[in-house]
Design a protein around this motif. Structure first.
Motif, PDB file in Angstrom:
ATOM      1  N   ALA A 134       0.882  -1.017   0.204  1.00 29.92           N
ATOM      2  CA  ALA A 134      -0.012   0.091  -0.141  1.00 29.92           C
ATOM      3  C   ALA A 134       0.740   1.205   0.178  1.00 29.92           C
ATOM      4  N   SER A 135       0.430   2.297  -0.435  1.00 25.94           N
ATOM      5  CA  SER A 135       1.093   3.476  -0.489  1.00 25.94           C
ATOM      6  C   SER A 135       1.035   4.362   1.112  1.00 25.94           C
ATOM      7  N   ILE A 136       2.240   4.678   1.437  1.00 25.88           N
ATOM      8  CA  ILE A 136       2.137   5.352   2.651  1.00 25.88           C
ATOM      9  C   ILE A 136       2.607   6.671   2.739  1.00 25.88           C
ATOM     10  N   SER A 137       2.146   7.309   3.545  1.00 23.54           N
ATOM     11  CA  SER A 137       2.452   8.950   3.760  1.00 23.54           C
ATOM     12  C   SER A 137       2.443   9.547   5.164  1.00 23.54           C
ATOM     13  N   LEU A 138       3.509  10.280   5.473  1.00 24.96           N
ATOM     14  CA  LEU A 138       3.727  10.823   6.663  1.00 24.96           C
ATOM     15  C   LEU A 138       3.450  12.250   6.655  1.00 24.96           C
ATOM     16  N   ALA A 139       3.073  12.580   8.035  1.00 23.54           N
ATOM     17  CA  ALA A 139       2.717  14.075   8.184  1.00 23.54           C
ATOM     18  C   ALA A 139       3.668  15.015   7.995  1.00 23.54           C
ATOM     19  N   GLN A 140       4.918  14.612   8.182  1.00 24.30           N
ATOM     20  CA  GLN A 140       6.109  15.571   7.956  1.00 24.30           C
ATOM     21  C   GLN A 140       6.209  15.385   6.289  1.00 24.30           C
ATOM     22  N   ARG A 141       5.941  14.602   5.658  1.00 23.68           N
ATOM     23  CA  ARG A 141       6.102  14.425   4.111  1.00 23.68           C
ATOM     24  C   ARG A 141       4.793  14.628   3.307  1.00 23.68           C
ATOM     25  N   GLN A 142       4.002  15.727   3.654  1.00 19.38           N
ATOM     26  CA  GLN A 142       2.733  15.636   3.177  1.00 19.38           C
ATOM     27  C   GLN A 142       2.555  15.441   1.540  1.00 19.38           C
ATOM     28  N   ARG A 143       1.608  14.737   1.200  1.00 17.67           N
ATOM     29  CA  ARG A 143       1.363  14.409  -0.090  1.00 17.67           C
ATOM     30  C   ARG A 143       2.473  13.753  -1.010  1.00 17.67           C
ATOM     31  N   MET A 144       3.370  13.390  -0.145  1.00 18.17           N
ATOM     32  CA  MET A 144       4.277  12.394  -0.741  1.00 18.17           C
ATOM     33  C   MET A 144       3.917  10.951  -0.347  1.00 18.17           C
TER      34      MET A 144
END
Ligand SMILES: Cc1cc2nc3c(=O)[nH]c(=O)nc-3n(C[C@H](O)[C@H](O)[C@H](O)COP(=O)(O)OP(=O)(O)OC[C@H]3O[C@@H](n4cnc5c(N)ncnc54)[C@H](O)[C@@H]3O)c2cc1C
Ligand code: HEM
Length: 373
Positions: free
Chosen positions: A174-184
Motif C-alpha cells: 500500500a502507499s504510505i505517507s507521513l505528516a512530515q512529508r505531506q502528499r508524498m
C-alpha cells in the motif's frame, strides 16, 4: 479504435523524456489550477509518476481486460490523493494537449478521437471502483506507530495499528505517507498476513536521498502517525485453495511480502513445504533473521536459508541468493521480490536454469507502482 496507432504515437511522445511531464503539468495547472493542490509541493524527483503511467495504460487499452483489477485498485487508491470523478476530464484534456504538442503534424482528428475514447474507458473503470469503495472504506487509513526498530544500518521494521478494519491479502502493498512529508506517497509491502489486532508491519530500507524512506527509518518513532492507502497488487498473492510447494527468494526488504506469505501458510495450517531464501549483501543486513529462525525452528514445513553476497567473513551460505535457491528447486512455484536489479537478474537466471516462466511470480520495488504494467 486503432490501438496500434495509440501505441505508436505514445512511443513518439515518450522520446521527448522529461519534457513530456513538464508540459503536461504546465497544461493541467494552467487550465485547472484547482488540481495543483492534489500534487506534492515539490515534484522534482518524481515528476514522472503519473504521466508515464497515463501514456502506457491508456495506449494499451486493447489489453484493458487484463488490467481491470489493477485499474480498480488504482482508482480506489487515488482516493487518497483526494481525486474525484470531476478531475478525470481535466487530466484527460491535459493529456490530449500534451499529445498534440509533441506529435505536431502527426496529431490527426482520428487519433484524437481514439485517445479520447481510450482514456474514457480507463477512467471509467477507475472512477467506478473509487465510487463503489467510498461506501465501505475511508480514502486512507490512519496508523499509529507502536513499534519502531532500526535493525540494521538504514533498515527499520515498523509496526502500526490502523484505525479502521483494513482488508488486505498477504503479499500486497500500500502507499504510505507521513505528516512530515505531506502528499508524498510511496509503496511499501506488508511484512505480515492480516491480523485480528489490525496491525501491519513494514520493512523499510533507506534509498539514497530518499524523501520518504529516510523519514520512515530515521525520522519517526513510536506514537507518530502514518497514512495508509488502499491495498494494491496481486503478483505475490497466494491461491491457498490449491496448495503448492513454494520456493521464496528475497533480496533485502523484498523479504516483507514473502514473510507475509509464510505467515499466511502458517495461519491457514500448512499444507505444503516452503523454502525461504533471504538474501542480503552483508550479514548485518539480515535484519529479520531472529524472527525467521524462530519460525523455522517451530515449523517442520518451513526452511529458512540466509544467503550473503558481499561478506567473505560470513560462515553461512555465500553468493547470490538466486544461485543458492536454485540448488533447492524441485519444481516448486518460485516467488521473487527485491530491488528492480535483483529481481530482473534473478528471474533471468531462473529462466536460464530451466524454471518455466509460468512457475515464476515476481514483484519489484521500483519508484512507482505499476511501472512495468
Ligand atoms: C509495489 C512496491 C512495493 C514496495 N515495497 C517496499 C518495501 O516493502 N520496503 C522498501 O524499503 N521499499 C519498498 N518499495 C520502494 C518504495 O516505494 C520507495 O521507492 C523507496 O522507499 C524510496 O522512496 P523515497 O521517497 O525514499 O525516495 P525518492 O525521494 O522517491 O527517490 C530518491 C532517489 O532514489 C531513486 N529511487 C526511488 N525509489 C527507488 C528504489 N525503490 N530503488 C532504487 N532507487 C530508487 C529515485 O529515482 C531518486 O533518484 C516498494 C515499491 C513498490 C512499487
Ligand atoms: C486514466 C487515469 C489515470 C491513471 C491511469 C493514473 C495513474 C497513476 C499512477 C500509476 C500513479 C503513480 C502511483 C502512485 O504514486 O500512487 C499516479 C499518481 C498520481 N495521480 Fe493518477 N492516474 C489517473 C488519473 C488521475 C487523475 C484524474 C488525477 C487528478 C488530478 C490523478 C492524480 C494523481 C496524483 C496526485 C498522483 C501522485 C503524483 C505524485 O506523487 O507525483 N490521477 N496516477
Amino acid at each position: 479504435m486503432d490501438t496500434q496507432a495509440l501505441k505508436d504515437s505514445w512511443h513518439v511522445v515518450a522520446r521527448s523524456g522529461d519534457q513530456v511531464p513538464l508540459f503536461f503539468y504546465s497544461a493541467l495547472f494552467l487550465m485547472y489550477p484547482e488540481t495543483r493542490g492534489l500534487f506534492p509541493v515539490s515534484m522534482a524527483t518524481q515528476r514522472d509518476r503519473l504521466v508515464s503511467a497515463l501514456g502506457r495504460v491508456v495506449s494499451n487499452v486493447d489489453q484493458v481486460e487484463d488490467v481491470v483489477p489493477f485499474l480498480q485498485q488504482l482508482g480506489r487508491d487515488h482516493r487518497k490523493f483526494s481525486v474525484v470523478a470531476q478531475h478525470y476530464p481535466a487530466v484527460g484534456q491535459a493529456l490530449l494537449a500534451t499529445l498534440q504538442h509533441f506529435l505536431g503534424d502527426r496529431w490527426t482528428p482520428a487519433l484524437a478521437h481514439d485517445w479520447t475514447a481510450a482514456y474514457g474507458l480507463v477512467s471509467k473503470v477507475m472512477i467506478e471502483a473509487a465510487e463503489e469503495s467510498a461506501a465501505t472504506s475511508p480514502p486512507w487509513w490512519e496508523g499509529e506507530i507502536i513499534l519502531h526498530e532500526v535493525r540494521a544500518p538504514g533498515i527499520a521494521v515498523i509496526r502500526a495499528r490502523l484505525n479502521y478494519p483494513y482488508p488486505f491479502r498477504a503479499g500486497q502493498s500500500a502507499s504510505i505517507s507521513l505528516a512530515q512529508r505531506q502528499r508524498m506517497w510511496r509503496f511499501y509491502s506488508f511484512g505480515n498476513a492480516p491480523r485480528r489486532d489490525n496491525t501491519i508491519d513494514l520493512h523499510v530500507r533507506v534509498v539514497d536521498a530518499g524523501a520518504v524512506s529516510t523519514a520512515l527509518v530515521h525520522g519517526t518513532q513510536r506514537g507518530d502517525m502514518l497514512r495508509v492507502g488502499a491495498p494494491m497488487g496481486d503478483r505475490l498473492t497466494l491461491d491457498t485453495s490449491q496448495p503448492r510447494e513454494l520456493l521464496l527468494i528475497a533480496g533485502g526488504t523484498g523479504l516483507a511480502p514473502l514473510k507475509a506469505l509464510v505467515e499466511q501458510v502458517a495461519y491457514e495450517g500448512a499444507r505444503c513445504n516452503v523454502r525461504l531464501f533471504m538474501g542480503a549483501r552483508t550479514s548485518r543486513e539480515l535484519y529479520d533473521l531472529e524472527a525467521l529462525s524462530k519460525m523455522d525452528a517451530e515449523n517442520p514445513w518451513l526452511s529458512v536459508v540466509p544467503v550473503v553476497s558481499h561478506d567473505s567473513f560470513y560462515s553461512g551460505e555465500n553468493g547470490y541468493v538466486v544461485d543458492v535457491a536454485l540448488k533447492a528447486w524441485r519444481g516448486q512455484d518460485v516467488f521473487v521480490c527485491g530491488s528492480e536489479e535483483m529481481v530482473q537478474s534473478s528471474v533471468a537466471r531462473l529462466l536460464d536454469a530451466g524454471v518455466p516462466h509460468q512457475k515464476i511470480r515476481f514483484d519489484e520495488f521500483t519508484s512507482a507502482v505499476g511501472r512495468e504494467q
